[in-house]
Design an enzyme around this catalytic site. Structure first.
Site, PDB file in Angstrom:
ATOM      1  N   TYR A   1     117.339  -3.539  68.088  1.00 55.89           N
ATOM      2  CA  TYR A   1     118.787  -3.806  68.094  1.00 55.89           C
ATOM      3  C   TYR A   1     119.103  -5.287  68.207  1.00 55.89           C
ATOM      4  O   TYR A   1     120.102  -5.758  67.660  1.00 55.89           O
ATOM      5  CB  TYR A   1     119.499  -2.974  69.172  1.00 55.89           C
ATOM      6  CG  TYR A   1     119.757  -1.579  68.658  1.00 55.89           C
ATOM      7  CD1 TYR A   1     120.824  -1.321  67.800  1.00 55.89           C
ATOM      8  CD2 TYR A   1     118.883  -0.528  68.954  1.00 55.89           C
ATOM      9  CE1 TYR A   1     121.033  -0.061  67.269  1.00 55.89           C
ATOM     10  CE2 TYR A   1     119.075   0.740  68.434  1.00 55.89           C
ATOM     11  CZ  TYR A   1     120.154   0.961  67.591  1.00 55.89           C
ATOM     12  OH  TYR A   1     120.340   2.216  67.052  1.00 55.89           O
TER      13      TYR A   1
ATOM     14  N   ARG B   1     118.841  -6.581  64.790  1.00 53.57           N
ATOM     15  CA  ARG B   1     120.055  -6.218  64.034  1.00 53.57           C
ATOM     16  C   ARG B   1     121.227  -7.095  64.438  1.00 53.57           C
ATOM     17  O   ARG B   1     122.031  -7.496  63.598  1.00 53.57           O
ATOM     18  CB  ARG B   1     120.410  -4.745  64.269  1.00 53.57           C
ATOM     19  CG  ARG B   1     119.517  -3.795  63.515  1.00 53.57           C
ATOM     20  CD  ARG B   1     119.946  -2.353  63.706  1.00 53.57           C
ATOM     21  NE  ARG B   1     121.081  -1.979  62.866  1.00 53.57           N
ATOM     22  CZ  ARG B   1     121.713  -0.807  62.962  1.00 53.57           C
ATOM     23  NH1 ARG B   1     121.341   0.082  63.859  1.00 53.57           N
ATOM     24  NH2 ARG B   1     122.704  -0.522  62.159  1.00 53.57           N
TER      25      ARG B   1
ATOM     26  N   GLN C   1     131.919   4.479  60.273  1.00 57.67           N
ATOM     27  CA  GLN C   1     130.621   4.874  60.850  1.00 57.67           C
ATOM     28  C   GLN C   1     129.812   3.626  61.174  1.00 57.67           C
ATOM     29  O   GLN C   1     128.725   3.716  61.727  1.00 57.67           O
ATOM     30  CB  GLN C   1     129.833   5.719  59.837  1.00 57.67           C
ATOM     31  CG  GLN C   1     130.545   6.982  59.401  1.00 57.67           C
ATOM     32  CD  GLN C   1     129.915   7.548  58.129  1.00 57.67           C
ATOM     33  OE1 GLN C   1     128.958   8.316  58.186  1.00 57.67           O
ATOM     34  NE2 GLN C   1     130.438   7.176  56.983  1.00 57.67           N
TER      35      GLN C   1
ATOM     36  N   ASP D   1     129.070  -2.664  62.984  1.00 59.24           N
ATOM     37  CA  ASP D   1     128.933  -4.118  62.821  1.00 59.24           C
ATOM     38  C   ASP D   1     130.162  -4.947  63.170  1.00 59.24           C
ATOM     39  O   ASP D   1     130.116  -6.180  63.121  1.00 59.24           O
ATOM     40  CB  ASP D   1     128.475  -4.436  61.381  1.00 59.24           C
ATOM     41  CG  ASP D   1     129.425  -3.883  60.306  1.00 59.24           C
ATOM     42  OD1 ASP D   1     130.637  -3.736  60.597  1.00 59.24           O
ATOM     43  OD2 ASP D   1     128.952  -3.606  59.187  1.00 59.24           O
TER      44      ASP D   1
ATOM     45  N   HIS E   1     130.526   5.642  65.593  1.00 62.81           N
ATOM     46  CA  HIS E   1     129.121   5.499  66.008  1.00 62.81           C
ATOM     47  C   HIS E   1     128.883   4.338  66.968  1.00 62.81           C
ATOM     48  O   HIS E   1     127.754   3.885  67.132  1.00 62.81           O
ATOM     49  CB  HIS E   1     128.222   5.366  64.762  1.00 62.81           C
ATOM     50  CG  HIS E   1     128.150   6.626  63.950  1.00 62.81           C
ATOM     51  ND1 HIS E   1     127.721   6.657  62.639  1.00 62.81           N
ATOM     52  CD2 HIS E   1     128.450   7.911  64.274  1.00 62.81           C
ATOM     53  CE1 HIS E   1     127.763   7.914  62.196  1.00 62.81           C
ATOM     54  NE2 HIS E   1     128.204   8.688  63.159  1.00 62.81           N
TER      55      HIS E   1
ATOM     56  N   CYS F   1     122.830  -0.767  89.300  1.00 65.34           N
ATOM     57  CA  CYS F   1     122.009   0.372  89.735  1.00 65.34           C
ATOM     58  C   CYS F   1     120.534   0.250  89.354  1.00 65.34           C
ATOM     59  O   CYS F   1     119.718   1.073  89.769  1.00 65.34           O
ATOM     60  CB  CYS F   1     122.584   1.679  89.195  1.00 65.34           C
ATOM     61  SG  CYS F   1     122.217   1.947  87.458  1.00 65.34           S
TER      62      CYS F   1
ATOM     63  N   SER G   1     127.131   7.782  52.165  1.00 65.40           N
ATOM     64  CA  SER G   1     126.441   8.877  51.491  1.00 65.40           C
ATOM     65  C   SER G   1     127.053  10.220  51.897  1.00 65.40           C
ATOM     66  O   SER G   1     126.834  11.223  51.225  1.00 65.40           O
ATOM     67  CB  SER G   1     124.946   8.834  51.817  1.00 65.40           C
ATOM     68  OG  SER G   1     124.764   8.788  53.213  1.00 65.40           O
TER      69      SER G   1
ATOM     70  N   GLU H   1     127.252   4.839  43.533  1.00 66.84           N
ATOM     71  CA  GLU H   1     126.622   6.037  42.956  1.00 66.84           C
ATOM     72  C   GLU H   1     127.284   7.284  43.545  1.00 66.84           C
ATOM     73  O   GLU H   1     127.942   7.200  44.589  1.00 66.84           O
ATOM     74  CB  GLU H   1     125.110   6.026  43.228  1.00 66.84           C
ATOM     75  CG  GLU H   1     124.764   6.011  44.700  1.00 66.84           C
ATOM     76  CD  GLU H   1     123.264   5.871  44.955  1.00 66.84           C
ATOM     77  OE1 GLU H   1     122.600   5.121  44.210  1.00 66.84           O
ATOM     78  OE2 GLU H   1     122.789   6.521  45.890  1.00 66.84           O
TER      79      GLU H   1
ATOM     80  N   ALA I   1     132.384  -1.911  46.259  1.00 72.74           N
ATOM     81  CA  ALA I   1     133.550  -1.759  47.128  1.00 72.74           C
ATOM     82  C   ALA I   1     134.466  -2.983  47.137  1.00 72.74           C
ATOM     83  O   ALA I   1     135.693  -2.843  47.043  1.00 72.74           O
ATOM     84  CB  ALA I   1     133.083  -1.469  48.560  1.00 72.74           C
TER      85      ALA I   1
HETATM   86  P1  OAD Z   1     124.035   5.260  53.809  1.00 75.94           P
HETATM   87  O1  OAD Z   1     122.990   4.207  53.730  1.00 75.94           O
HETATM   88  O2  OAD Z   1     123.606   6.659  53.964  1.00 75.94           O
HETATM   89  O3  OAD Z   1     124.911   5.187  52.496  1.00 75.94           O
HETATM   90  C1  OAD Z   1     125.414   3.984  51.999  1.00 75.94           C
HETATM   91  C2  OAD Z   1     126.219   4.287  50.758  1.00 75.94           C
HETATM   92  O4  OAD Z   1     126.792   3.071  50.287  1.00 75.94           O
HETATM   93  C3  OAD Z   1     125.392   4.852  49.596  1.00 75.94           C
HETATM   94  O5  OAD Z   1     126.033   6.021  49.120  1.00 75.94           O
HETATM   95  C4  OAD Z   1     125.408   3.752  48.551  1.00 75.94           C
HETATM   96  O6  OAD Z   1     125.429   4.241  47.231  1.00 75.94           O
HETATM   97  C5  OAD Z   1     126.711   3.029  48.877  1.00 75.94           C
HETATM   98  N1  OAD Z   1     126.789   1.599  48.507  1.00 75.94           N
HETATM   99  C6  OAD Z   1     125.824   0.647  48.575  1.00 75.94           C
HETATM  100  N2  OAD Z   1     126.283  -0.542  48.210  1.00 75.94           N
HETATM  101  C7  OAD Z   1     127.596  -0.387  47.892  1.00 75.94           C
HETATM  102  C8  OAD Z   1     128.646  -1.253  47.436  1.00 75.94           C
HETATM  103  N3  OAD Z   1     128.435  -2.560  47.243  1.00 75.94           N
HETATM  104  N4  OAD Z   1     129.866  -0.719  47.217  1.00 75.94           N
HETATM  105  C9  OAD Z   1     130.090   0.603  47.408  1.00 75.94           C
HETATM  106  N5  OAD Z   1     129.147   1.484  47.827  1.00 75.94           N
HETATM  107  C10 OAD Z   1     127.924   0.995  48.074  1.00 75.94           C
HETATM  108  O7  OAD Z   1     125.062   4.815  54.958  1.00 75.94           O
HETATM  109  P2  OAD Z   1     126.151   5.693  55.731  1.00 75.94           P
HETATM  110  O8  OAD Z   1     126.727   6.735  54.840  1.00 75.94           O
HETATM  111  O9  OAD Z   1     127.073   4.751  56.380  1.00 75.94           O
HETATM  112  O10 OAD Z   1     124.488   6.639  61.774  1.00 75.94           O
HETATM  113  O11 OAD Z   1     125.268   6.387  56.820  1.00 75.94           O
HETATM  114  C11 OAD Z   1     125.891   7.207  57.772  1.00 75.94           C
HETATM  115  C12 OAD Z   1     125.196   7.099  59.096  1.00 75.94           C
HETATM  116  O12 OAD Z   1     123.795   7.328  58.936  1.00 75.94           O
HETATM  117  C13 OAD Z   1     125.237   5.736  59.736  1.00 75.94           C
HETATM  118  O13 OAD Z   1     126.455   5.478  60.414  1.00 75.94           O
HETATM  119  C14 OAD Z   1     124.106   5.801  60.689  1.00 75.94           C
HETATM  120  C15 OAD Z   1     123.060   6.472  59.831  1.00 75.94           C
HETATM  121  O14 OAD Z   1     122.210   7.270  60.512  1.00 75.94           O
HETATM  122  C16 OAD Z   1     124.057   6.357  63.009  1.00 75.94           C
HETATM  123  O15 OAD Z   1     123.386   5.397  63.254  1.00 75.94           O
HETATM  124  C17 OAD Z   1     124.496   7.335  64.041  1.00 75.94           C
HETATM  125 ZN    ZN Z   2     123.905   0.970  86.135  1.00 77.28          ZN
END
Ligand code: OAD
Ligand code: ZN
Length: 265
Positions: free
Chosen positions: A72, A75, A112, A115, A130, A166, A205, A231, A247
């Site tokens: 982390y 990140r 979700q 950042d 999240h 603690c 996704s 996609e 986007a």
């Molecule tokens: P994903 O990595 O699953 O999906 C990212 C999506 O962004 C994909 O569908 C890509 O096609 C799309 N993408 C990439 N570049 C792009 C761009 N320039 N413009 C538009 N679309 C673009 O990420 P999330 O769906 O956010 O959770 O994942 C959901 C959760 O899974 C996250 O919040 C995280 C992870 O586990 C936790 O950590 C709890």
């Molecule tokens: Zn504590």
């Protein structure tokens, strides 16, 4: 997609938004991709050098909290260098437009992402499903420091860091696999989704639940689903308008058109 086809879809999306009272945007890692933050499931994805079980589960933290903190802090360093892009600023502008036009219009970002880039772009109505990487909390739920506090550190003298109240380990304020989402945020998100006239789904996704229920709730409640993704995703089959483009520029163009429709200069 051809440029004419994209322009038509942008206009269609903007019309829906301009004619809506309550609009939400449901965002995922894809909206921050153009800020240089890797997505989770794409190639070059974040999980590639780490096993999810090791760094993003309660069991992983129990086994090796130092490794989790190293992950982390890495990140945090990466995210610290990232700036909001056109997509973030377009959504912030849309919120400002809705506020200005008034008449009960409301706009919210439900993200979700952890950042903080929506807030940095100027969005105020942000619901984080999240967590947020710039917050830390005590892992002991009965400690007063279990309430998340702002923590800009990218390095600690000692890993894992310990709570000064603690003595338990501190942990990042993010949701790990197998953990419940923050209840208030989830309730607010679902409530808004059930009354939203439209949702703009951006760069997700759509496979991680319960977050991914948001666009489905909008659809089932009779709202329109606009999607922007490079996609097709798990949301695409319920989308009324699907724009297969990046986007940043797409959101910028949509907001431009919304301003035209609402007669805002
Ligand atoms: P994903 O990595 O699953 O999906 C990212 C999506 O962004 C994909 O569908 C890509 O096609 C799309 N993408 C990439 N570049 C792009 C761009 N320039 N413009 C538009 N679309 C673009 O990420 P999330 O769906 O956010 O959770 O994942 C959901 C959760 O899974 C996250 O919040 C995280 C992870 O586990 C936790 O950590 C709890
Ligand atoms: Zn504590």
């Amino acid at each position: 997609m051809g440029i004419g086809e994209v322009m038509d879809l942008i206009i269609e999306a903007a019309k829906i938004i301009a004619n809506s009272k309550i609009v939400i945007s449901f965002t995922g890692a894809g909206i921050s991709a153009e800020s240089g933050i890797p997505t989770f499931r794409g190639s070059g994805g974040l999980w590639e050098n780490y096993r999810i079980e090791d760094v993003a589960t309660p069991e992983g933290f129990k086994k090796n909290p130092k490794l989790v903190w190293e992950f982390y802090l890495e990140r945090r360093k990466k995210i610290a260098k990232a700036k909001p892009n056109l997509g973030h600023t377009a959504l912030a502008e849309l919120e400002a437009i809705f506020e200005k036009v008034g008449k009960g219009r409301r706009f919210y970002v439900i993200t979700q992402n952890i950042d903080n880039l929506h807030q940095e772009a100027g969005s105020k109505n942000v619901i984080e499903l999240h967590g947020n990487i710039w917050f830390t909390r005590c892992s002991n739920p009965s400690c007063e420091k279990s309430k998340p506090f702002l923590d800009k550190k990218v390095e600690y003298d000692e890993l894992p860091p310990k709570c000064d109240v603690c003595g338990s380990y501190l942990r990042p304020h993010v949701v790990w696999f197998g953990e419940p989402l923050p209840q208030d945020a989830l309730n607010d998100a679902f409530d808004l989704a059930s009354v939203a006239d439209a949702v703009i789904v951006v760069g997700t996704s759509g496979v991680v639940f319960p977050a991914a229920y948001v666009p489905h709730i909008v659809k089932e409640s009779g709202g329109k689903v606009i999607e922007i993704n490079v996609e097709p995703s798990a949301i695409t089959n319920i989308s009324d308008v699907f724009i297969m483009e990046k986007a940043g520029i797409t959101l910028l163009e949509i907001v431009k058109k919304v301003k035209e429709f609402l007669d805002i200069v």
